[in-house]
Design a protein around this motif. Structure first.
Motif, PDB file in Angstrom:
ATOM      1  N   UNK A  96       0.766  -1.272   0.125  1.00 47.09           N
ATOM      2  CA  UNK A  96       0.105  -0.033  -0.055  1.00 47.09           C
ATOM      3  C   UNK A  96       1.098   1.332  -0.061  1.00 47.09           C
ATOM      4  N   UNK A  97       2.061   1.316  -0.495  1.00 42.78           N
ATOM      5  CA  UNK A  97       3.143   2.359  -0.363  1.00 42.78           C
ATOM      6  C   UNK A  97       2.917   3.171  -1.771  1.00 42.78           C
ATOM      7  N   UNK A  98       2.616   4.579  -1.703  1.00 41.38           N
ATOM      8  CA  UNK A  98       2.662   5.285  -2.969  1.00 41.38           C
ATOM      9  C   UNK A  98       4.111   5.911  -3.273  1.00 41.38           C
ATOM     10  N   UNK A 118       1.718   6.028   2.758  1.00 39.44           N
ATOM     11  CA  UNK A 118       0.679   5.050   2.278  1.00 39.44           C
ATOM     12  C   UNK A 118      -0.429   5.489   1.256  1.00 39.44           C
ATOM     13  N   UNK A 119      -1.242   4.658   0.693  1.00 39.91           N
ATOM     14  CA  UNK A 119      -2.484   5.078  -0.121  1.00 39.91           C
ATOM     15  C   UNK A 119      -3.545   5.733   0.786  1.00 39.91           C
ATOM     16  N   UNK A 120      -3.415   5.438   2.122  1.00 34.74           N
ATOM     17  CA  UNK A 120      -4.488   5.995   3.095  1.00 34.74           C
ATOM     18  C   UNK A 120      -4.167   7.360   3.626  1.00 34.74           C
ATOM     19  N   UNK A 121      -3.157   7.918   3.057  1.00 31.72           N
ATOM     20  CA  UNK A 121      -2.251   9.112   3.498  1.00 31.72           C
ATOM     21  C   UNK A 121      -1.715   9.192   4.734  1.00 31.72           C
ATOM     22  N   UNK A 157      -2.406  11.062   8.730  1.00 34.86           N
ATOM     23  CA  UNK A 157      -3.758  11.302   7.829  1.00 34.86           C
ATOM     24  C   UNK A 157      -3.534  12.382   7.034  1.00 34.86           C
ATOM     25  N   UNK A 158      -4.005  12.310   5.740  1.00 32.75           N
ATOM     26  CA  UNK A 158      -4.304  13.511   4.857  1.00 32.75           C
ATOM     27  C   UNK A 158      -2.999  13.971   4.406  1.00 32.75           C
ATOM     28  N   UNK A 159      -1.806  12.974   4.239  1.00 37.26           N
ATOM     29  CA  UNK A 159      -0.724  13.619   3.683  1.00 37.26           C
ATOM     30  C   UNK A 159      -0.443  13.191   2.147  1.00 37.26           C
TER      31      UNK A 159
END
Length: 268
Positions: free
Chosen positions: A91-93, A106-109, A130-132
């Motif tokens: 799940x890493x972007x 991560x894809x969840x920010x 969150x939100x990154x």
């Protein structure tokens, strides 16, 4: 530093560490060259010869992101960077490697951090969970920009982990270097932010060329490089080895990578 023949074509991304360079080719393979110093960061493992979508070079290690969202790292075992945590194996972007630590978005920010961090736990502040949207690891600090324009900067360089946040209007990207924390705004201008302990961007004010038209900025150990919308590139900071002077003949610049006392640019 001699560029290998394999990097003469098909390169889509570059990054530079203290003394070595990584290049990502369009076939998903990684090239590495420069000084090894016995760390092994030039020894590209079989897993990094295909399926790689992003790269990041630290002082003694090399890090790659695979198309399945997993992170791999190689080089010095002393930094802890090779010990990729479970949270960064899916799940890493994007990724970013500092002197002795790594960041994964991560894809969840949320942000994951690992590596040797001055015998302190790898604590990511709550604001970066969150939100990154973008991340950047400097040698001794980390940066994250959020969708709401917040810039989070943290370091564990001192005895106690510390961090702070800034509300920076319209921030779209961050770049952490040894003596610099650069923030790219959506109007194409660059501003500098300070470390929590006051060790900020050194004696290098943002030059007039960085006040407009910038589309990408990257920070090295003591100098910065930026790309303009017209495909030209420029630098500022320490320039004893001309590392911050981009020759005017180079146009259509796709990417820049500042190392310690050298710079690499990728041309279209």
């Amino acid at each position: 530093m001699e560029i290998p023949a394999g990097a003469s074509s098909g390169v889509i991304a570059i990054d530079a560490g203290r003394s070595h360079v990584l290049a990502l080719k369009s076939d998903g393979s990684v090239l590495a060259w420069g000084e090894d110093w016995g760390y092994g960061h030039l020894d590209v493992p079989p897993e990094a010869l295909s399926g790689v979508v992003a790269i990041s070079a630290s002082a003694r290690n090399s890090v790659a992101l695979k198309s399945d969202g997993s992170v791999i790292a190689w080089g010095s075992p002393d930094t802890g960077l090779n010990d990729v945590p479970a949270a960064a194996r899916q799940g890493v972007v994007p990724i970013s490697a500092g002197e002795n630590h790594g960041l994964a978005l991560k894809s969840d920010g949320s942000v994951v951090q690992w590596g040797w961090n001055y015998e302190q736990p790898n604590v990511v502040p709550a604001e970066a969970l969150s939100g990154v949207t973008t991340i950047s690891a400097g040698p001794y600090h980390s940066m994250a920009s959020k969708a709401d324009g917040t810039i989070v900067i943290w370091t564990q360089h001192s005895n106690t982990p510390c961090w702070f946040t800034r509300i920076v209007r319209n921030a779209v990207a961050v770049a952490g270097g040894y003596q610099s924390c650069q923030v790219l705004l959506n109007d194409g201008s660059v501003i500098s932010e300070s470390w929590p302990d006051g060790l900020n961007n050194g004696p290098f004010p943002v030059p007039p060329a960085a006040q407009s038209g910038v589309v990408s900025v990257s920070s090295g150990y003591n100098h910065n490089l930026a790309i303009k919308a017209d495909g030209t590139a420029f630098g500022w900071g320490h320039n004893a080895d001309s590392q911050a002077t981009v020759p005017a003949k180079y146009r259509d610049v796709m990417a820049v990578a500042p190392g310690k006392d050298f710079s690499i640019i990728l041309l279209e």
